[in-house]
Write an enzyme that holds these catalytic residues in place. Structure first.
Site, mmCIF file in Angstrom:
data_model
loop_
_atom_site.group_PDB
_atom_site.id
_atom_site.type_symbol
_atom_site.label_atom_id
_atom_site.label_comp_id
_atom_site.label_asym_id
_atom_site.label_seq_id
_atom_site.Cartn_x
_atom_site.Cartn_y
_atom_site.Cartn_z
ATOM 1 N N ASP A 1 -2.338 -10.621 -2.441
ATOM 2 C CA ASP A 1 -2.901 -10.160 -1.176
ATOM 3 C C ASP A 1 -4.374 -9.816 -1.430
ATOM 4 O OD1 ASP A 1 -1.909 -8.804 1.666
ATOM 5 O OD2 ASP A 1 -3.602 -7.722 0.767
ATOM 6 N N ASP B 1 -4.465 -13.221 3.223
ATOM 7 C CA ASP B 1 -5.717 -12.699 3.783
ATOM 8 C C ASP B 1 -6.948 -12.985 2.923
ATOM 9 O OD1 ASP B 1 -4.452 -10.910 2.085
ATOM 10 O OD2 ASP B 1 -4.497 -9.227 3.484
ATOM 11 N N HIS C 1 0.823 -1.229 0.000
ATOM 12 C CA HIS C 1 0.000 0.000 0.000
ATOM 13 C C HIS C 1 0.851 1.271 0.000
ATOM 14 C CE1 HIS C 1 -3.573 -2.348 0.405
ATOM 15 N NE2 HIS C 1 -3.250 -2.828 1.594
HETATM 16 N N1 Q9C Z 1 -11.097 1.161 9.273
HETATM 17 C C1 Q9C Z 1 -2.417 -5.389 4.147
HETATM 18 O O1 Q9C Z 1 -3.018 -6.449 4.096
HETATM 19 N N2 Q9C Z 1 -7.864 -1.635 7.153
HETATM 20 N N3 Q9C Z 1 -3.008 -4.252 4.540
HETATM 21 C C2 Q9C Z 1 -8.198 -0.312 7.572
HETATM 22 C C3 Q9C Z 1 -9.851 1.145 8.584
HETATM 23 C C4 Q9C Z 1 -6.565 -1.648 6.597
HETATM 24 C C5 Q9C Z 1 -4.386 -4.229 4.926
HETATM 25 C C6 Q9C Z 1 -9.586 -0.238 8.095
HETATM 26 C C7 Q9C Z 1 -6.224 -2.958 5.958
HETATM 27 C C8 Q9C Z 1 -4.812 -2.908 5.411
HETATM 28 C C9 Q9C Z 1 -0.972 -5.313 3.802
HETATM 29 ZN ZN ZN Z 2 -4.014 -7.360 2.595
#
Ligand code: Q9C
Ligand code: ZN
Length: 363
Positions: free
Chosen positions: A215, A305, A181
């Site tokens: 991912d 995931d 990200h």
């Molecule tokens: N309410 C990776 O799997 N979620 N990143 C944020 C905010 C973030 C996932 C939710 C998920 C990031 C590397």
């Molecule tokens: Zn992820």
């Protein structure tokens, strides 16, 4: 099926343990920070037991100069400074709220300000007057040992790429924190430096590079890094926007910049995708596109995931699905660097890693 006799070179550094943010914020509640050290401990234990990998703990080869190809030097300085001076940075904010006496010495700096790059009316002469910001959400906090963990993580990707350049057939960089990200001048989504980007930039010396991102979340940062680059193909399978994080990227219509049309390929799949056949059909199309691109090497952004029990995701793959995925990827026959991204179901992460690399080894 032929049994291959070799082990997968797996790069690891225990330095990630120092990066352990305490919480995420969920509608007024504090929940555990899902991207936690235990993730890697579980993968490490399961792979050790499986006897499929050869562990290596490489020393630090990465430098700010090398990273400058992938990350803005200003953002690197910001990250280093915030991490190494986190107590001062946080004290200033706490003092404003008259909360200085509640500091416990193990704080993380959670960004709560729009990144500069999104501030369209900020003039450059204003910019020197304030502390710039680079983090686009609240799940990439910076603690005192975040900088060294982030460097160690990027180092694994860089060293892994170097091993491929030296002729290794496959390498697994067990990176943490993850990277996909993070862009050239922004961080977010548990990510700080784009490890896959660092690897791909190193590998470009060898020829064309394909990046396959499996991912569950769209790899917005990686896509942006190579958006207009004809030498790098970026292909991603992920939960569809705008419903799924990061919400604003990963649409099928995103296909690359005007100088590099069709070098980005997105497969957004509906939330709740329960049918492995749907996922594997998308994967087969993704792999066909990689074959057509004819790269010299492959980088895989390997998230776990998409698993059915993942606590923050909404696909329904099984443990055994990962063996099928690994087998298909390895069947490309390309020198491949696997880079760990997400995956948050602690109890199953080890099983998924073992399943995946069984697929890779027993093609
Ligand atoms: N309410 C990776 O799997 N979620 N990143 C944020 C905010 C973030 C996932 C939710 C998920 C990031 C590397
Ligand atoms: Zn992820």
């Amino acid at each position: 099926m032929e049994r291959s006799s070799h082990h997968i070179i797996t790069l690891y550094s225990p330095i990630h343990e120092g990066h352990h943010p305490p919480n995420e914020y969920l509608h007024g509640h504090l929940v555990p920070f899902f991207e936690m050290p235990q993730r890697l401990h579980n993968i490490h234990a399961a792979l050790t037991e499986s006897n499929m990998v050869e562990w290596r703990e490489p020393s630090l080869e990465i430098t700010k100069d090398i990273l400058a190809q992938t990350v803005s030097a200003d953002m690197l300085d910001y990250l280093e400074y915030t991490s190494t001076h986190v107590a001062d940075v946080i004290r200033a904010d706490f003092d404003v709220y008259k909360m200085g006496d509640t500091l416990n010495g193990d704080e993380y700096y959670y960004e709560s300000v729009l990144p500069d790059r999104m501030a369209q009316f900020l003039r450059s002469d204003d910019a020197v007057e304030h502390r710039p910001t680079y983090i686009f959400d609240s799940v990439s906090p910076i603690g005192a040992r975040t900088w060294e963990a982030v460097l160690a993580s990027a180092n694994l990707a860089y060293v892994g790429a170097g091993l491929l350049l030296d002729g290794a057939k496959e390498v697994y960089a067990l990176c943490r924190p993850p990277g996909h990200h993070a862009g050239y001048d922004y961080m977010g989504g548990y990510c700080y430096i784009n490890n896959a980007g660092v690897a791909a930039n190193h590998l470009k010396g060898r020829g064309k590079v394909a990046i396959l991102d499996i991912d569950y979340h769209h790899g917005n940062g990686t896509q942006a890094l190579f958006w207009d680059d004809t030498e790098v193909l970026f292909v991603s399978i992920h939960g569809e926007p705008p419903a799924e994080y990061p919400h604003y990227t990963g649409f099928a219509a995103e296909k690359g910049g005007e100088n590099a049309p069709n070098t980005t390929l997105n497969f957004p799949l509906p939330l709740g995708t329960t049918d492995e056949a749907v996922y594997l059909a998308a994967l087969d199309q993704a792999l066909d596109a990689i074959r057509d691109f004819d790269p010299a090497v492959l980088v895989v952004s390997l998230g776990f995931d998409a698993f059915k029990l993942d606590p923050i995701s909404d696909f329904k793959l099984e443990i055994a699905s990962y063996m099928r995925i690994g087998r298909r990827i390895a069947a490309l026959g390309l020198p491949t660097l696997y880079i760990q991204e997400g995956g948050y179901h602690l109890e199953s992460l080890g099983d998924m890693a073992v399943s995946f690399f069984r697929g890779v080894l027993y093609t």
